[in-house]
Design an enzyme around this catalytic site. Structure first.
Site, PDB file in Angstrom:
ATOM      1  N   ARG A 310       0.814  -1.216   0.000  1.00 41.22           N
ATOM      2  CA  ARG A 310       0.000   0.000   0.000  1.00 41.22           C
ATOM      3  C   ARG A 310       0.857   1.281   0.000  1.00 41.22           C
ATOM      4  O   ARG A 310       0.538   2.232  -0.712  1.00 41.22           O
ATOM      5  CB  ARG A 310      -0.875  -0.005   1.251  1.00 41.22           C
ATOM      6  CG  ARG A 310      -1.874   1.119   1.348  1.00 41.22           C
ATOM      7  CD  ARG A 310      -2.462   1.230   2.761  1.00 41.22           C
ATOM      8  NE  ARG A 310      -2.798  -0.037   3.341  1.00 41.22           N
ATOM      9  CZ  ARG A 310      -4.018  -0.610   3.294  1.00 41.22           C
ATOM     10  NH1 ARG A 310      -5.001   0.027   2.712  1.00 41.22           N
ATOM     11  NH2 ARG A 310      -4.217  -1.789   3.847  1.00 41.22           N
ATOM     12  N   ARG A 355     -13.340  -1.390  -0.846  1.00 39.64           N
ATOM     13  CA  ARG A 355     -12.797  -1.114   0.494  1.00 39.64           C
ATOM     14  C   ARG A 355     -13.754  -0.317   1.380  1.00 39.64           C
ATOM     15  O   ARG A 355     -13.766  -0.476   2.594  1.00 39.64           O
ATOM     16  CB  ARG A 355     -11.449  -0.399   0.384  1.00 39.64           C
ATOM     17  CG  ARG A 355     -10.386  -1.265  -0.311  1.00 39.64           C
ATOM     18  CD  ARG A 355      -8.987  -0.702  -0.175  1.00 39.64           C
ATOM     19  NE  ARG A 355      -8.485  -0.814   1.181  1.00 39.64           N
ATOM     20  CZ  ARG A 355      -8.482   0.143   2.067  1.00 39.64           C
ATOM     21  NH1 ARG A 355      -8.911   1.361   1.724  1.00 39.64           N
ATOM     22  NH2 ARG A 355      -8.048  -0.067   3.287  1.00 39.64           N
ATOM     23  N   TYR A 359     -14.462  -2.450   4.557  1.00 42.35           N
ATOM     24  CA  TYR A 359     -13.730  -2.041   5.762  1.00 42.35           C
ATOM     25  C   TYR A 359     -14.248  -0.733   6.358  1.00 42.35           C
ATOM     26  O   TYR A 359     -13.650  -0.224   7.303  1.00 42.35           O
ATOM     27  CB  TYR A 359     -12.247  -1.825   5.441  1.00 42.35           C
ATOM     28  CG  TYR A 359     -11.562  -2.941   4.687  1.00 42.35           C
ATOM     29  CD1 TYR A 359     -11.545  -4.244   5.184  1.00 42.35           C
ATOM     30  CD2 TYR A 359     -10.901  -2.685   3.487  1.00 42.35           C
ATOM     31  CE1 TYR A 359     -10.894  -5.247   4.494  1.00 42.35           C
ATOM     32  CE2 TYR A 359     -10.245  -3.687   2.798  1.00 42.35           C
ATOM     33  CZ  TYR A 359     -10.246  -4.968   3.303  1.00 42.35           C
ATOM     34  OH  TYR A 359      -9.597  -5.958   2.629  1.00 42.35           O
ATOM     35  N   CYS A 386     -26.589  -2.683  -7.859  1.00 46.79           N
ATOM     36  CA  CYS A 386     -27.924  -2.901  -7.297  1.00 46.79           C
ATOM     37  C   CYS A 386     -27.801  -3.235  -5.830  1.00 46.79           C
ATOM     38  O   CYS A 386     -28.087  -4.367  -5.419  1.00 46.79           O
ATOM     39  CB  CYS A 386     -28.609  -4.034  -8.043  1.00 46.79           C
ATOM     40  SG  CYS A 386     -28.759  -3.653  -9.764  1.00 46.79           S
ATOM     41  N   GLU A 387     -27.325  -2.280  -5.053  1.00 46.99           N
ATOM     42  CA  GLU A 387     -27.090  -2.549  -3.647  1.00 46.99           C
ATOM     43  C   GLU A 387     -26.918  -1.208  -2.942  1.00 46.99           C
ATOM     44  O   GLU A 387     -26.115  -0.378  -3.381  1.00 46.99           O
ATOM     45  CB  GLU A 387     -25.815  -3.399  -3.532  1.00 46.99           C
ATOM     46  CG  GLU A 387     -25.550  -3.852  -2.152  1.00 46.99           C
ATOM     47  CD  GLU A 387     -24.706  -5.132  -2.108  1.00 46.99           C
ATOM     48  OE1 GLU A 387     -24.764  -5.951  -3.049  1.00 46.99           O
ATOM     49  OE2 GLU A 387     -23.994  -5.299  -1.113  1.00 46.99           O
TER      50      GLU A 387
HETATM   51  N1  LLP Z   1       3.161  -9.047   3.292  1.00 49.87           N
HETATM   52  C1  LLP Z   1       2.202  -9.895   3.679  1.00 49.87           C
HETATM   53  C2  LLP Z   1       2.552 -11.249   4.101  1.00 49.87           C
HETATM   54  C3  LLP Z   1       0.854  -9.498   3.622  1.00 49.87           C
HETATM   55  O1  LLP Z   1      -0.084 -10.345   3.990  1.00 49.87           O
HETATM   56  C4  LLP Z   1       0.539  -8.189   3.186  1.00 49.87           C
HETATM   57  C5  LLP Z   1      -0.841  -7.747   3.125  1.00 49.87           C
HETATM   58  C6  LLP Z   1       1.585  -7.329   2.805  1.00 49.87           C
HETATM   59  C7  LLP Z   1       2.888  -7.786   2.875  1.00 49.87           C
HETATM   60  C8  LLP Z   1       1.351  -5.946   2.296  1.00 49.87           C
HETATM   61  O2  LLP Z   1       0.688  -5.118   3.207  1.00 49.87           O
HETATM   62  P1  LLP Z   1       0.568  -3.546   2.919  1.00 49.87           P
HETATM   63  O3  LLP Z   1       1.947  -2.986   2.998  1.00 49.87           O
HETATM   64  O4  LLP Z   1       0.001  -3.359   1.562  1.00 49.87           O
HETATM   65  O5  LLP Z   1      -0.307  -3.058   3.984  1.00 49.87           O
HETATM   66  N2  LLP Z   1      -7.165  -5.682   1.290  1.00 49.87           N
HETATM   67  C9  LLP Z   1      -6.776  -4.962   2.488  1.00 49.87           C
HETATM   68  C10 LLP Z   1      -5.319  -5.179   2.831  1.00 49.87           C
HETATM   69  C11 LLP Z   1      -4.983  -6.628   3.022  1.00 49.87           C
HETATM   70  C12 LLP Z   1      -3.525  -6.820   3.270  1.00 49.87           C
HETATM   71  C13 LLP Z   1      -3.179  -8.256   3.256  1.00 49.87           C
HETATM   72  N3  LLP Z   1      -1.808  -8.516   3.395  1.00 49.87           N
HETATM   73  C14 LLP Z   1      -7.065  -3.491   2.285  1.00 49.87           C
HETATM   74  O6  LLP Z   1      -7.573  -3.145   1.229  1.00 49.87           O
HETATM   75  O7  LLP Z   1      -6.827  -2.685   3.167  1.00 49.87           O
END
Ligand code: LLP
Length: 458
Positions: A310, A355, A359, A386-387
């Protein structure tokens, strides 16, 4: 729109002098809309590269200062396209993948297997085999069954698989329970804590089992504590726990693993008032915690790796929509008073950004085709699904003259927007348009109805 670092827009974002359109990387939003249609994900290559470099530099400097090195893996789950994988590599990052699909894209981009990691709590034999065949540099195992299957697959190929063990440290941090991954009651990793009967923890047992298998080479220990984390304390705590585990294994077996991966999760700004995690500061705090813990334990420093997703791609992406309908709705508040909420419907929705619904994530939006001095109105940006939970931006103040045909840009959608997109209501997923130095480039094309028809074999 000045964009000092910390606001949700890419730092290249400005308003043009004519109509006051939003311009990103020299490309006005109306040009993206005219050339590529809407909705469209717009990705600022310069912003992506700058953020990638910032993480490599900040962590590199901080860990060099305490006497060890760092590898930064870009977490492809946030957004992986071939161009994105190449940019990451060109900026000195490796790539972390979480499925056979992500692995295939990274390989197709030309990232060497040795620079890739493969994650997943339920990898299939086919995924493990693909990783072995590609010479993936680290397979992060997540269960006893996977250790055995991988060892057998590697032995059958006559190769030695490089593995890390994903452990849960009991530390959890981040924005939402679903994105906090190191507390115990969830599917990821092997706990560092023993069960009720005592004895060795699942993490220790997994490490021992790997050491018994000649077709596996134990590289190190992996911890990921959550996502959208806005302070360093959880990373430092998890690092201490992992380093204790490493020292314990060292005493027990004489094997002091070389690598410790502290995962991703570095938080970003979604709203103008948000402050993102400062990479230099968090890097220093983690490096100091690692150095202190190793000194206390009397162990040499491991090589460290991190996996930001992210924080690299989130603020580099925006979504451009076209407004279709505008509807004032009289709302009665809890105290009985009434106010008007302007429902602004755009041509995408929860299929291109889940999201908000999933969330309760907050986003910022602005009119992107013109400036307006109209008095601000309380707006909810909704999609065309449709929600009724199909909300893109729950609450934002926009000029009250926002109208059909306007373009609306939502900031900081680069991470987990396209990568979590769906075809709900059989909408076609938007393209990813790269913007750089005044030029646009299609990185992922828009899906078409023909694509949908081709998948449905009747
Ligand atoms: N490494 C591992 C093992 C992970 O499981 C994740 C994210 C990352 C790195 C990267 O995390 P980041 O730096 O992007 O926060 N869909 C959710 C986020 C799920 C993250 C899952 N794992 C959202 O949209 O906030």
């Amino acid at each position: 729109m000045a964009s000092p670092s910390g606001t949700p827009w890419p730092r290249s974002a400005v308003r043009d002098d004519d109509a006051g359109a939003l311009v990103v990387a020299g490309v006005p939003a109306p040009r993206v809309a005219a050339e590529h249609g809407t909705p469209a994900y717009v990705l600022d290559e310069g912003e992506f590269r700058a953020r990638a470099r910032t993480y490599v530099d900040a962590f590199g400097r901080a860990f060099e200062a305490v006497g060890t090195g760092v590898d930064v893996y870009y977490a492809g789950k946030a957004l992986l396209t071939k161009a994105v994988a190449r940019w990451a590599r060109e900026e000195g990052l490796r790539v972390d993948t979480a499925s056979g699909g992500e692995l295939a894209i990274a390989l197709a981009a030309g990232v060497p297997g040795a620079e890739l990691g493969l994650h997943g709590n339920n990898k299939s034999d086919a995924e493990l085999a693909a990783a072995l065949d590609a010479g993936v540099g680290r397979i992060i195992v997540d269960s006893f069954g996977e250790i055995d299957r991988l060892a057998d697959l590697a032995a059958a190929r006559g190769v030695v698989a490089p593995v890390m063990v994903r452990v849960t440290t009991g530390v959890h941090a981040g924005g939402h329970e679903y994105i906090s991954t190191a507390h115990e009651d969830q599917k990821f990793g092997l706990s560092v804590n023993a069960g009720p009967e005592g004895g060795d923890s699942p993490a220790v047992l997994a490490l021992l089992r790997i050491l018994e298998r000649p077709s596996l080479r134990l590289l190190g220990i992996h911890s990921h504590i959550g996502s959208q984390i806005l302070d360093a304390a959880g990373f430092a705590e998890a690092a201490r726990t992992v380093l204790r585990l490493r020292a314990h294994l060292g005493i027990r077996t004489g094997v002091l693993v070389d690598e410790v991966d502290l995962g991703g999760g570095y938080g970003i700004a979604y709203l103008p008032q948000d402050t993102e995690l400062d990479p230099s500061q968090v890097a220093r705090e983690i490096a100091e915690a690692v150095a202190e813990a190793c000194a206390e334990l009397g162990t040499p420093l491991p090589r460290i790796s991190i996996e930001p997703g992210r924080a690299i791609v989130g603020p580099a992406g925006i979504t451009v929509y076209t407004v279709g309908t505008v509807k004032p709705v009289l709302v009665t508040a809890d105290d009985g008073s009434t106010f008007t909420r302007l429902y602004v419907s755009v041509d995408g929705g929860m299929s291109d950004n889940i999201r908000t619904a999933l969330y309760g994530a907050a986003y910022h939006a602005e009119i992107a085709n013109r400036r307006s001095d109209a008095p601000l109105a309380l707006v909810r940006v909704v999609g065309k699904h449709c929600e009724s939970g199909d909300i893109v931006v729950d609450e934002v103040l926009l000029p009250g003259d926002v109208r059909p045909g306007d373009l609306l840009a939502v900031a900081a959608t680069g991470a987990y927007g396209r990568s979590m997109a769906s075809n709900y209501n059989l909408l076609t997923r938007p393209p990813v348009i790269g913007v750089h130095e005044g030029a646009t480039r299609v990185l992922v094309r828009r899906e078409t109805v023909e694509d949908l028809l081709a998948l449905d074999v009747g």
